[in-house]
Design an enzyme around this catalytic site. Sequence first.
Site, PDB file in Angstrom:
ATOM      1  N   ASP A 174      -2.154   6.648  -3.350  1.00 53.32           N
ATOM      2  CA  ASP A 174      -0.702   6.821  -3.305  1.00 53.32           C
ATOM      3  C   ASP A 174      -0.395   8.195  -2.722  1.00 53.32           C
ATOM      4  O   ASP A 174      -1.306   8.938  -2.350  1.00 53.32           O
ATOM      5  CB  ASP A 174      -0.069   6.626  -4.694  1.00 53.32           C
ATOM      6  CG  ASP A 174       1.275   5.904  -4.589  1.00 53.32           C
ATOM      7  OD1 ASP A 174       2.162   6.438  -3.888  1.00 53.32           O
ATOM      8  OD2 ASP A 174       1.430   4.820  -5.169  1.00 53.32           O
ATOM      9  N   HIS A 245       3.550   5.203   0.977  1.00 55.75           N
ATOM     10  CA  HIS A 245       2.756   5.735  -0.142  1.00 55.75           C
ATOM     11  C   HIS A 245       1.427   6.322   0.356  1.00 55.75           C
ATOM     12  O   HIS A 245       0.382   6.117  -0.262  1.00 55.75           O
ATOM     13  CB  HIS A 245       2.506   4.642  -1.197  1.00 55.75           C
ATOM     14  CG  HIS A 245       3.735   4.261  -1.967  1.00 55.75           C
ATOM     15  ND1 HIS A 245       4.269   5.054  -2.964  1.00 55.75           N
ATOM     16  CD2 HIS A 245       4.542   3.186  -1.875  1.00 55.75           C
ATOM     17  CE1 HIS A 245       5.358   4.465  -3.458  1.00 55.75           C
ATOM     18  NE2 HIS A 245       5.550   3.338  -2.821  1.00 55.75           N
ATOM     19  N   GLU A 312       7.990  -0.130  -0.410  1.00 48.85           N
ATOM     20  CA  GLU A 312       8.737   1.125  -0.352  1.00 48.85           C
ATOM     21  C   GLU A 312       8.314   1.995   0.830  1.00 48.85           C
ATOM     22  O   GLU A 312       8.027   3.175   0.678  1.00 48.85           O
ATOM     23  CB  GLU A 312       8.535   1.894  -1.673  1.00 48.85           C
ATOM     24  CG  GLU A 312       9.022   1.126  -2.878  1.00 48.85           C
ATOM     25  CD  GLU A 312       8.818   1.863  -4.199  1.00 48.85           C
ATOM     26  OE1 GLU A 312       9.736   1.800  -5.033  1.00 48.85           O
ATOM     27  OE2 GLU A 312       7.756   2.483  -4.402  1.00 48.85           O
TER      28      GLU A 312
END
Length: 538
Positions: A174, A245, A312
Amino acid sequence: MADVIPAPASVLRHSSGIARVGSGTALETRPGTEGTARWLRATVGAATGLPFPEAADRPNRIVLGIDPGLPPEGYRLVTDEQPLRIEGGGPAGVFWGAQTLRQLLGADAFRRAPLRPDGPWELPALAVEDTPRFRWRGLLLDVARHFMPKEGVLRYLDLMAVHKLNVFHFHLTDDQGWRIEIRRYPKLTETASWRTRSKFGHRASPLWDARPHGGYYTQDDIREIVAYAAERHITVVPEIDVPGHSQAAIAAYPELGNTDVIDTTALTVWDNWGISANVLAPTDTVLRFYEGVFEEILELFPSQFVHVGGDECRKEQWTESVAAKTRIADLGLDGEDGLQSWFIGHFDAWLSARGRRLIGWDEILEGGLAKGAAVSSWRGYGGGIAAARAGHDVVMCPEQYVYLDHRQAPGEDEPVPIGFVRTLEDVYRFEPVPDGLTEAEARHVLGTQANVWTEVLEDTARVDYQTFPRLAAFAEVAWSPLPPPGERDFAGFEARMAAHYARLDALGVAYRPPAGPRPWQKRPGVLGRPIEGAPPHR
Ligand code: ACM
């Protein structure tokens, strides 16, 4: 029935009688059950002090066998006849049957050494036939935001086995850290596995933990974790997040970022929570780099599914990037959203060509997917419904129900200032198959998964607190048969939890007690209050 969690599908007989095992109890290990025999001797043997010698000719024995008439993960457990028997449809079924046997022996069977070497060890006399409702019964653990040392991961695999969960979704990368050794890219662990400091609490908190944080698993650690899981009939699904990420990877290898937009050599592993704007560049360099990563991933993880993240992905840098615009124009893509789909589509095809299947968060649906690709539906049910209708397999893990980092009670005492309130009862009442799917569409719901994100879970005690007891409720959703409408019996579950709390105590799990956090589990001050206006998650 004897307070087994998750509740078995059917109890065939249950008398008031008692069965006993003791130092004279042998084990008869029939072909296909050797793994469970090893596990029983190592685990139940350690707790009870019983040797379980191998013998097929003693009346006082436990027979482990395969009955091909049962489903592969199903089992029959008989304790009201001699010999006692666990028969599974396959090796996994025998193992799940052994989990039930351990629960029937009582909480002390969950310790690592015997309290009373002479026993007695008693269990109810009964016959159970059991099989799981879903074949994907998952737990995601985010080891990127906070690293969990290997011992903790192995412990979580044991805890999953206790709850008959069988898919460990290992969130390895991440913005805030890269946690797996990739031999050809040493800076992913030298640089990307460490951050200089961490935001303490929610990202809106003014507090910092000034200590550097990090860690990673060597490839041998990973092999050990995968083998330990396999012995417990748990599949490890690795997640390498692309194209969002990814700030930690870019901090280690600046050429992975959008170098025509920002000076990526100045980036560091992110020290805050949220969604970083620093995403991968849509270049051939990046594709080749990640193919190299995935080649090593495929060598380490035999799982059919490989998770590529895909959630995202902020698009601001792509909007500004000449290289991104050129790629969009050259390929005739539908803007930056098309670029995200192209990125995922590349790895979808790459994995398919190697006999694996891509799985990603529901954002990946937005650009169309290869037939075999599957979706983790996290933003509610919508993505999962759309995926199932389009013929894709789905794992239902909506944040509204099964994000276990979210607070588990209202009020000032909960240590997590983020997210929805999701009580034990909310999780218990979660239904993975939404109304409105046809039977054929519903068959695409492989199962369900609880997700434990760790921005605000700094250590194993915090992970335990958020995960338990809700994982026990989740296990029942994932394993036990669907009750008739309106008959999900939370009061009955709570009553059975009394025995289960004793098991969790014996295992040393720092769960949230029913009456609320213990004093040391509360975290006063800014961390103890919901933050007004905070988004519903993280
Ligand atoms: C996610 O929670 N962003 C998958």
